[in-house]
Design an enzyme around this catalytic site. Sequence first.
Site, PDB file in Angstrom:
ATOM      1  N   GLU A  92     -28.212 -17.754  21.529  1.00 47.63           N
ATOM      2  CA  GLU A  92     -27.284 -18.250  22.550  1.00 47.63           C
ATOM      3  C   GLU A  92     -27.455 -17.482  23.858  1.00 47.63           C
ATOM      4  OE1 GLU A  92     -23.623 -17.294  20.592  1.00 47.63           O
ATOM      5  OE2 GLU A  92     -24.049 -18.596  18.883  1.00 47.63           O
ATOM      6  N   PRO A  93     -28.632 -17.530  24.448  1.00 46.80           N
ATOM      7  CA  PRO A  93     -28.825 -16.764  25.680  1.00 46.80           C
ATOM      8  C   PRO A  93     -28.223 -17.476  26.893  1.00 46.80           C
ATOM      9  CG  PRO A  93     -30.795 -18.015  25.172  1.00 46.80           C
ATOM     10  CD  PRO A  93     -29.809 -18.302  24.070  1.00 46.80           C
ATOM     11  N   CYS A 130      -8.807 -10.141  51.734  1.00 43.58           N
ATOM     12  CA  CYS A 130      -7.925  -9.001  51.999  1.00 43.58           C
ATOM     13  C   CYS A 130      -7.725  -8.138  50.759  1.00 43.58           C
ATOM     14  CB  CYS A 130      -6.598  -9.509  52.515  1.00 43.58           C
ATOM     15  SG  CYS A 130      -6.837 -10.552  53.945  1.00 43.58           S
ATOM     16  N   TYR A 180     -23.139 -16.083  35.737  1.00 38.06           N
ATOM     17  CA  TYR A 180     -21.796 -15.543  35.963  1.00 38.06           C
ATOM     18  C   TYR A 180     -21.532 -15.361  37.464  1.00 38.06           C
ATOM     19  CZ  TYR A 180     -22.592 -14.809  31.011  1.00 38.06           C
ATOM     20  OH  TYR A 180     -22.909 -15.010  29.702  1.00 38.06           O
TER      21      TYR A 180
HETATM   22  N1  LLP Z   1     -22.672 -16.039  22.811  1.00 39.71           N
HETATM   23  C1  LLP Z   1     -21.414 -15.577  22.858  1.00 39.71           C
HETATM   24  C2  LLP Z   1     -20.566 -15.728  21.680  1.00 39.71           C
HETATM   25  C3  LLP Z   1     -20.929 -14.953  24.023  1.00 39.71           C
HETATM   26  O1  LLP Z   1     -19.700 -14.485  24.052  1.00 39.71           O
HETATM   27  C4  LLP Z   1     -21.772 -14.804  25.146  1.00 39.71           C
HETATM   28  C5  LLP Z   1     -21.310 -14.174  26.388  1.00 39.71           C
HETATM   29  C6  LLP Z   1     -23.076 -15.324  25.069  1.00 39.71           C
HETATM   30  C7  LLP Z   1     -23.494 -15.917  23.872  1.00 39.71           C
HETATM   31  C8  LLP Z   1     -24.046 -15.231  26.198  1.00 39.71           C
HETATM   32  O2  LLP Z   1     -24.299 -13.929  26.585  1.00 39.71           O
HETATM   33  P1  LLP Z   1     -25.520 -13.621  27.581  1.00 39.71           P
HETATM   34  O3  LLP Z   1     -26.773 -14.093  26.907  1.00 39.71           O
HETATM   35  O4  LLP Z   1     -25.292 -14.357  28.852  1.00 39.71           O
HETATM   36  O5  LLP Z   1     -25.465 -12.162  27.753  1.00 39.71           O
HETATM   37  N2  LLP Z   1     -19.221 -12.321  32.907  1.00 39.71           N
HETATM   38  C9  LLP Z   1     -19.981 -11.233  32.346  1.00 39.71           C
HETATM   39  C10 LLP Z   1     -20.675 -11.614  31.050  1.00 39.71           C
HETATM   40  C11 LLP Z   1     -19.733 -12.146  29.996  1.00 39.71           C
HETATM   41  C12 LLP Z   1     -20.444 -12.559  28.735  1.00 39.71           C
HETATM   42  C13 LLP Z   1     -19.513 -13.249  27.780  1.00 39.71           C
HETATM   43  N3  LLP Z   1     -20.118 -13.742  26.570  1.00 39.71           N
HETATM   44  C14 LLP Z   1     -20.968 -10.724  33.411  1.00 39.71           C
HETATM   45  O6  LLP Z   1     -20.936 -11.248  34.523  1.00 39.71           O
HETATM   46  O7  LLP Z   1     -21.727  -9.801  33.165  1.00 39.71           O
END
Ligand code: LLP
Length: 432
Positions: free
Chosen positions: A287-288, A356, A385
Amino acid sequence: MHDFRYVGKRLFCEGVAVQTLAEKFGTPLYVYSQRTLTRHFQKLDQALAPLDHLVCFAMKSNSNLAVLRTMADLGGGFDIVSGGELQRVIAAGGDPSRCVFAGVGKTVEEIEFALRRGIYSFNVESEPELHRINQVAARLKKRAPVAVRVNPNVSAKTHSKITTGTYENKFGIAFENIEGVYSRARKLKNLWLRGVQMHIGSQITEARPFELAVRKVLPLVAQLKAAHGLEFFSIGGGLGIVYDPALASGTPEWWRSAAAKKVLTPATYAARLVPLLKPLGLKILIEPGRFISGNAGILVTRVEYVKRTGKKNFLIVDAAMNDLIRPAFYDAYHEIVPLTRKGGAQVSSDVVGPICESGDYFCKNRPLPKLGEGDAIALLSAGAYGSVMGSNYNARALPVEVLVNGRRFAAVRTRQAVAKIWADEKTAPWQK
Ligand code: LLP
């Protein structure tokens, strides 16, 4: 690897000068490279080729319809976390039967909608949720495909706000309790125990935490497969990217140490994990989000004012924390480059937005070329994000998003009309 680079003095996205886009669409402006999105997806997909697998793009990182369509056309599935995200997949022409639905708070309405649309699996985060899904499925005379999320209690060594795989977090069910949960779930007639899932955190730049977590849960997964005939194992997302190749000073320590490591390539990730996973004989899901979309996008903004105080050189730009909240929220580092490369001495600068709040900044004390009013700059690695975490704070309209493909480009989201910000509001009847 991404497709934003200087050609001569001008920053290009693939075959298009970013300045052209800034002039045509105005700023602030998100620009996405379709080639980068595609390459990142394909690299992961190919690295996992020895396994029966499905790459489910974590669309929380970037849910623009054009981005989703790109993923769907590549044969990808989606990791979704709300009924709204499932509606987006459908609007983009994606296939619900390639969607896994995660999240600790699924409502009855969301479960019903997902069941009717035939998603691949619910990634379940608690026992009460299993009961709720079973009840909804019984009412609809269906069997709901489920996978329980295992919390392996492994530290991912990342920022505290994006670590998920330890017992300090609200996610998943403790490793020790999983077998009991599956045995009880089996008695729920409208559930189909289809898989098992885990996810340990985000922006993980080493293979080791993934490997540790997989090694830890592997025997359990094998046991569950034997006992309940599972079909898949999702190992979650979390692959990190390089935000700060230059390792500039002023980067927070946790971020700097993450970036200092070599890039975690799909090849390294797969080399460590495929040999462990292959003997399981299960379909493997990943799940990237960030790995695919992060370096595929930039946020372009223009300097409105240069404000010099005795201590500081502030570049006040037309983008703000409502457009990209990561620096304010996670102390995140985004590389900042001018659209037109400049020589000469660098000036220690704070790039700040017009909101602000003193948290409304993109960098502090960063050596940057001498920039003046009207100069445009790009915040790199903003494809994940970024726009999705945008808000209308300070009644600021959401920015334009442009997708580039070679020399072609198109606005895949137009700039929000300001009046739309309050289009769903009205005064109360007793207010004349
Ligand atoms: N699968 C699950 C269950 C997740 O909770 C997440 C991310 C992903 C996959 C994907 O993760 P990734 O491959 O993108 O690392 N807003 C934060 C990141 C929050 C991630 C939440 N869950 C930021 O801007 O760094």
